[in-house]
Each structure stands twice: as C-alpha cells, then as structure tokens.
Design a protein around this motif. Structure first.
Motif, PDB file in Angstrom:
ATOM      1  N   ALA A  43     -26.405 -42.432   0.439  1.00 37.15           N
ATOM      2  CA  ALA A  43     -26.633 -41.021   0.161  1.00 37.15           C
ATOM      3  C   ALA A  43     -26.980 -40.265   1.441  1.00 37.15           C
ATOM      4  O   ALA A  43     -26.474 -39.163   1.694  1.00 37.15           O
ATOM      5  N   ASP A  44     -27.826 -40.862   2.288  1.00 40.24           N
ATOM      6  CA  ASP A  44     -28.218 -40.187   3.521  1.00 40.24           C
ATOM      7  C   ASP A  44     -27.024 -40.012   4.456  1.00 40.24           C
ATOM      8  O   ASP A  44     -26.866 -38.970   5.105  1.00 40.24           O
ATOM      9  N   ARG A  45     -26.150 -41.022   4.506  1.00 40.01           N
ATOM     10  CA  ARG A  45     -24.955 -40.918   5.339  1.00 40.01           C
ATOM     11  C   ARG A  45     -24.072 -39.764   4.849  1.00 40.01           C
ATOM     12  O   ARG A  45     -23.547 -38.979   5.652  1.00 40.01           O
ATOM     13  N   LEU A  46     -23.919 -39.634   3.530  1.00 42.49           N
ATOM     14  CA  LEU A  46     -23.082 -38.570   2.983  1.00 42.49           C
ATOM     15  C   LEU A  46     -23.718 -37.197   3.174  1.00 42.49           C
ATOM     16  O   LEU A  46     -23.011 -36.206   3.407  1.00 42.49           O
ATOM     17  N   ARG A  47     -25.045 -37.122   3.093  1.00 44.52           N
ATOM     18  CA  ARG A  47     -25.710 -35.835   3.354  1.00 44.52           C
ATOM     19  C   ARG A  47     -25.412 -35.358   4.764  1.00 44.52           C
ATOM     20  O   ARG A  47     -25.131 -34.177   4.996  1.00 44.52           O
ATOM     21  N   ARG A  48     -25.459 -36.270   5.706  1.00 43.00           N
ATOM     22  CA  ARG A  48     -25.233 -35.887   7.102  1.00 43.00           C
ATOM     23  C   ARG A  48     -23.761 -35.554   7.342  1.00 43.00           C
ATOM     24  O   ARG A  48     -23.442 -34.658   8.131  1.00 43.00           O
ATOM     25  N   LEU A  49     -22.867 -36.241   6.647  1.00 47.01           N
ATOM     26  CA  LEU A  49     -21.445 -35.882   6.739  1.00 47.01           C
ATOM     27  C   LEU A  49     -21.210 -34.493   6.158  1.00 47.01           C
ATOM     28  O   LEU A  49     -20.453 -33.686   6.720  1.00 47.01           O
ATOM     29  N   LEU A  50     -21.850 -34.215   5.022  1.00 49.68           N
ATOM     30  CA  LEU A  50     -21.741 -32.889   4.411  1.00 49.68           C
ATOM     31  C   LEU A  50     -22.213 -31.819   5.387  1.00 49.68           C
ATOM     32  O   LEU A  50     -21.560 -30.781   5.575  1.00 49.68           O
ATOM     33  N   ALA A  51     -23.366 -32.051   6.032  1.00 47.72           N
ATOM     34  CA  ALA A  51     -23.899 -31.080   6.988  1.00 47.72           C
ATOM     35  C   ALA A  51     -22.938 -30.873   8.155  1.00 47.72           C
ATOM     36  O   ALA A  51     -22.741 -29.743   8.624  1.00 47.72           O
ATOM     37  N   THR A  52     -22.306 -31.957   8.615  1.00 49.60           N
ATOM     38  CA  THR A  52     -21.367 -31.857   9.738  1.00 49.60           C
ATOM     39  C   THR A  52     -20.163 -30.999   9.370  1.00 49.60           C
ATOM     40  O   THR A  52     -19.746 -30.108  10.135  1.00 49.60           O
ATOM     41  N   VAL A  53     -19.589 -31.255   8.190  1.00 50.28           N
ATOM     42  CA  VAL A  53     -18.419 -30.486   7.757  1.00 50.28           C
ATOM     43  C   VAL A  53     -18.798 -29.029   7.531  1.00 50.28           C
ATOM     44  O   VAL A  53     -18.084 -28.102   7.944  1.00 50.28           O
ATOM     45  N   TRP A  54     -19.943 -28.798   6.892  1.00 48.86           N
ATOM     46  CA  TRP A  54     -20.353 -27.428   6.589  1.00 48.86           C
ATOM     47  C   TRP A  54     -20.631 -26.638   7.866  1.00 48.86           C
ATOM     48  O   TRP A  54     -20.250 -25.462   7.970  1.00 48.86           O
ATOM     49  N   GLU A  55     -21.273 -27.264   8.854  1.00 48.30           N
ATOM     50  CA  GLU A  55     -21.570 -26.540  10.086  1.00 48.30           C
ATOM     51  C   GLU A  55     -20.293 -26.208  10.859  1.00 48.30           C
ATOM     52  O   GLU A  55     -20.234 -25.196  11.564  1.00 48.30           O
ATOM     53  N   ALA A  56     -19.272 -27.052  10.719  1.00 53.14           N
ATOM     54  CA  ALA A  56     -18.001 -26.771  11.388  1.00 53.14           C
ATOM     55  C   ALA A  56     -17.227 -25.671  10.669  1.00 53.14           C
ATOM     56  O   ALA A  56     -16.531 -24.874  11.309  1.00 53.14           O
ATOM     57  N   ARG A  57     -17.367 -25.627   9.342  1.00 49.78           N
ATOM     58  CA  ARG A  57     -16.662 -24.622   8.548  1.00 49.78           C
ATOM     59  C   ARG A  57     -17.627 -24.033   7.525  1.00 49.78           C
ATOM     60  O   ARG A  57     -17.556 -24.335   6.328  1.00 49.78           O
ATOM     61  N   PRO A  58     -18.548 -23.179   7.984  1.00 50.35           N
ATOM     62  CA  PRO A  58     -19.592 -22.667   7.082  1.00 50.35           C
ATOM     63  C   PRO A  58     -19.021 -21.868   5.920  1.00 50.35           C
ATOM     64  O   PRO A  58     -18.065 -21.113   6.077  1.00 50.35           O
ATOM     65  N   THR A  59     -19.611 -22.065   4.775  1.00 53.93           N
ATOM     66  CA  THR A  59     -19.304 -21.272   3.594  1.00 53.93           C
ATOM     67  C   THR A  59     -20.598 -21.127   2.819  1.00 53.93           C
ATOM     68  O   THR A  59     -21.582 -21.831   3.077  1.00 53.93           O
ATOM     69  N   THR A  60     -20.637 -20.218   1.879  1.00 50.32           N
ATOM     70  CA  THR A  60     -21.819 -20.064   1.038  1.00 50.32           C
ATOM     71  C   THR A  60     -21.921 -21.268   0.109  1.00 50.32           C
ATOM     72  O   THR A  60     -20.974 -21.597  -0.595  1.00 50.32           O
ATOM     73  N   VAL A  61     -23.087 -21.929   0.115  1.00 49.74           N
ATOM     74  CA  VAL A  61     -23.280 -23.137  -0.686  1.00 49.74           C
ATOM     75  C   VAL A  61     -24.515 -22.982  -1.568  1.00 49.74           C
ATOM     76  O   VAL A  61     -25.573 -22.526  -1.102  1.00 49.74           O
ATOM     77  N   LEU A  62     -24.381 -23.357  -2.826  1.00 46.63           N
ATOM     78  CA  LEU A  62     -25.519 -23.494  -3.726  1.00 46.63           C
ATOM     79  C   LEU A  62     -25.481 -24.905  -4.283  1.00 46.63           C
ATOM     80  O   LEU A  62     -24.547 -25.283  -4.980  1.00 46.63           O
ATOM     81  N   MET A  63     -26.509 -25.672  -3.949  1.00 47.15           N
ATOM     82  CA  MET A  63     -26.558 -27.084  -4.326  1.00 47.15           C
ATOM     83  C   MET A  63     -27.739 -27.345  -5.251  1.00 47.15           C
ATOM     84  O   MET A  63     -28.864 -26.943  -4.968  1.00 47.15           O
ATOM     85  N   VAL A  64     -27.477 -28.003  -6.359  1.00 47.88           N
ATOM     86  CA  VAL A  64     -28.508 -28.415  -7.302  1.00 47.88           C
ATOM     87  C   VAL A  64     -29.036 -29.784  -6.901  1.00 47.88           C
ATOM     88  O   VAL A  64     -28.253 -30.704  -6.627  1.00 47.88           O
ATOM     89  N   THR A  65     -30.351 -29.910  -6.849  1.00 48.49           N
ATOM     90  CA  THR A  65     -30.952 -31.204  -6.565  1.00 48.49           C
ATOM     91  C   THR A  65     -32.374 -31.240  -7.120  1.00 48.49           C
ATOM     92  O   THR A  65     -33.006 -30.190  -7.319  1.00 48.49           O
ATOM     93  N   HIS A  66     -32.860 -32.435  -7.404  1.00 49.50           N
ATOM     94  CA  HIS A  66     -34.289 -32.595  -7.686  1.00 49.50           C
ATOM     95  C   HIS A  66     -34.930 -33.462  -6.599  1.00 49.50           C
ATOM     96  O   HIS A  66     -36.074 -33.872  -6.715  1.00 49.50           O
ATOM     97  N   ASN A  67     -34.145 -33.726  -5.517  1.00 43.79           N
ATOM     98  CA  ASN A  67     -34.591 -34.544  -4.398  1.00 43.79           C
ATOM     99  C   ASN A  67     -35.059 -33.622  -3.281  1.00 43.79           C
ATOM    100  O   ASN A  67     -34.258 -32.993  -2.584  1.00 43.79           O
ATOM    101  N   LEU A  68     -36.382 -33.522  -3.102  1.00 42.77           N
ATOM    102  CA  LEU A  68     -36.931 -32.590  -2.133  1.00 42.77           C
ATOM    103  C   LEU A  68     -36.532 -32.938  -0.706  1.00 42.77           C
ATOM    104  O   LEU A  68     -36.191 -32.052   0.085  1.00 42.77           O
ATOM    105  N   ARG A  69     -36.539 -34.219  -0.352  1.00 48.75           N
ATOM    106  CA  ARG A  69     -36.125 -34.603   1.002  1.00 48.75           C
ATOM    107  C   ARG A  69     -34.676 -34.190   1.271  1.00 48.75           C
ATOM    108  O   ARG A  69     -34.340 -33.742   2.363  1.00 48.75           O
ATOM    109  N   GLU A  70     -33.830 -34.363   0.292  1.00 50.20           N
ATOM    110  CA  GLU A  70     -32.437 -33.966   0.424  1.00 50.20           C
ATOM    111  C   GLU A  70     -32.330 -32.466   0.699  1.00 50.20           C
ATOM    112  O   GLU A  70     -31.587 -32.025   1.580  1.00 50.20           O
ATOM    113  N   ALA A  71     -33.089 -31.672  -0.060  1.00 54.34           N
ATOM    114  CA  ALA A  71     -33.067 -30.225   0.124  1.00 54.34           C
ATOM    115  C   ALA A  71     -33.576 -29.841   1.514  1.00 54.34           C
ATOM    116  O   ALA A  71     -33.006 -28.974   2.177  1.00 54.34           O
TER     117      ALA A  71
END
Length: 248
Positions: free
Chosen positions: A170-198
């Motif tokens: 999960a942590d690897r995918l979070r960081r991949l998500l951040a990498t892709v989003w920072e390269a191609r920013p878009t408006t994101v709304l993400m649902v989570t109950h994981n505070l560290r993830e947020a």
C-alpha cells in the motif's frame, strides 16, 4: 431536490443538505446532513472519517451514481470535462490485457495515445500484455490508476484504492500515486479512514463527523510531499491529534 449545477472554472463544490437510506426494517437512516465543502482546482484532498459515516456515499453522489439526495454539487472543469474514479476493486475487464483495459477508457481519437511514461512510472511496462487474472491485487490496482490518469481527467475520485493491501504494498502504491499526480496534477478527492495515508498524500484533509456526516474541520498539510518521511508524518500526526483529539 437534486440539483447538479453546470460545471465551470470554480472548484469542486459540495453542498449536500440531506441523504437518507431506508433500512431493511423500514427505518429511515440519516447518512449525510449539512455536508458542505470545497476542493480547489489542482488540489489533492482527502475525506477522512469513521467507517460508515457516509464517505463512499458522498463519492457516489458526486459520480452521479446516487441521485436520491437533497442539495447540490458542482464539478470542476479544466477543458477536458472528464471525470475518473478508482474504487476498492480494480474492476478490470478479464478478457482484455492491461494495456487494452487502460486504452478502453480513452476517447476513440486518443486510443493511440503514447502511454509509455505512465506505464513506466507505475511499474507496468512489462505487464502491458498480461490479463487481469495474471496480476496480483497490487498490480491490478496500478492498472486501475493508469486507466484513470490516462484520461487526464478534470477531477479524480478515489475510494480507498489501497484497502486490503499489506502495508508495504500500500505504501509503495501511495508513493506511486503521488509521483503520477505531481507530474500531471488534477483535482483529487480521496476517501480514506487511514490517517497516515491522508497525511502522506493530501494537501488538505476534510474531517467528517460520525453519521450523519458533516464537516468537523479542515486540516491543512503544508509540508512538501518529498519531505513527508516517517518522522515527519509522526509529527503531523501529533499536530492532527492536538487539533482533533477525538479522531482515530
């Protein structure tokens, strides 16, 4: 009343007056009441709240999958007018390869679009010709992220896309998500109950109350993502719990 305002240059705006469900026993249950917030264009925001408070219901309303509510919302627009979503389940077509699944989400005129960079950054270059049954859950979720970002959406909705994964994956995918989003920013709304993830991903965290959900408060994460290592996230956790002591 259900009133979806026309999209414009304004941010994602949500103003849900009321959303109720009728239980199997015929009892009316308040899920959302007076839920109002905004997500600025190009911002990564997280909806954080206890299980069952109505986070996923909110996303379903914004995706047009649930029209039985009172209130209104407005989606952002950056010229593409496209909306993408990634759910807990990857929802890939089993008879299509990874690349075919991703390209099917594109408009016909874009089906030949160069996706090499996207597959590479998500670690899918060697998986393009594989079928979903040949993928681990982690790889299938990477494919779902690739499909969403390939469309270059105006707004991306994420519904706990890393749930049920082991923490390392999960942590690897979070960081991949951040990498892709920072390269191609878009408006994101993400649902989570994981505070560290947020805290790792978000610019702002929209904290919800228990059901019926409304906004309890906003927590701005001002630290650059490239500085959010484990000690930094621990410090952010302390700051968050000082502000919201009753939030898990």
């Amino acid at each position: 009343m259900n009133d979806m305002q026309p999209a414009g240059v304004a941010p994602l705006k949500v103003d849900i007056a009321e959303k109720t469900f009728r239980s199997a026993e015929g009892v009316m249950i308040d899920v959302l009441r007076g839920l109002s917030f905004e997500v600025r264009q190009g911002e990564f925001a997280c909806l954080l709240g206890p299980s069952g408070c109505g986070k996923t219901t909110t996303l379903r309303i914004l995706l047009g999958l649930d029209r039985q509510f009172s209130g209104s919302y407005q989606l952002p627009e950056d010229g593409s007018n496209r909306v993408a979503a990634v759910f807990q389940e990857p929802v890939l077509l089993p008879w299509r390869t990874v690349e075919q699944n991703v390209r099917l989400a594109l408009a016909p005129r874009l089906r030949d679009k160069d996706l090499d960079w996207l597959f590479d950054v998500l670690g899918l270059s060697a998986m393009r010709s594989l079928y979903p049954s040949e993928l681990s859950l982690g790889l299938a979720r990477r494919a779902a992220l690739a499909r969403a970002f390939a469309t270059e959406p105006s707004v991306l909705f994420l519904d706990e896309p890393f749930a049920s994964l082991d923490e390392r994956t999960a942590d690897r995918l979070r960081r991949l998500l951040a990498t892709v989003w920072e390269a191609r920013p878009t408006t994101v709304l993400m649902v989570t109950h994981n505070l560290r993830e947020a805290l790792l991903l978000a610019d702002r965290i929209i904290v919800l109350t228990p059901r019926p959900a409304q906004v309890h408060g906003i927590f701005d994460v001002r630290l650059s993502r490239d500085l959010r290592d484990a000690p930094a996230v621990d410090d952010l956790l302390l700051d968050f719990h000082q502000r919201f002591p009753d939030t898990v």
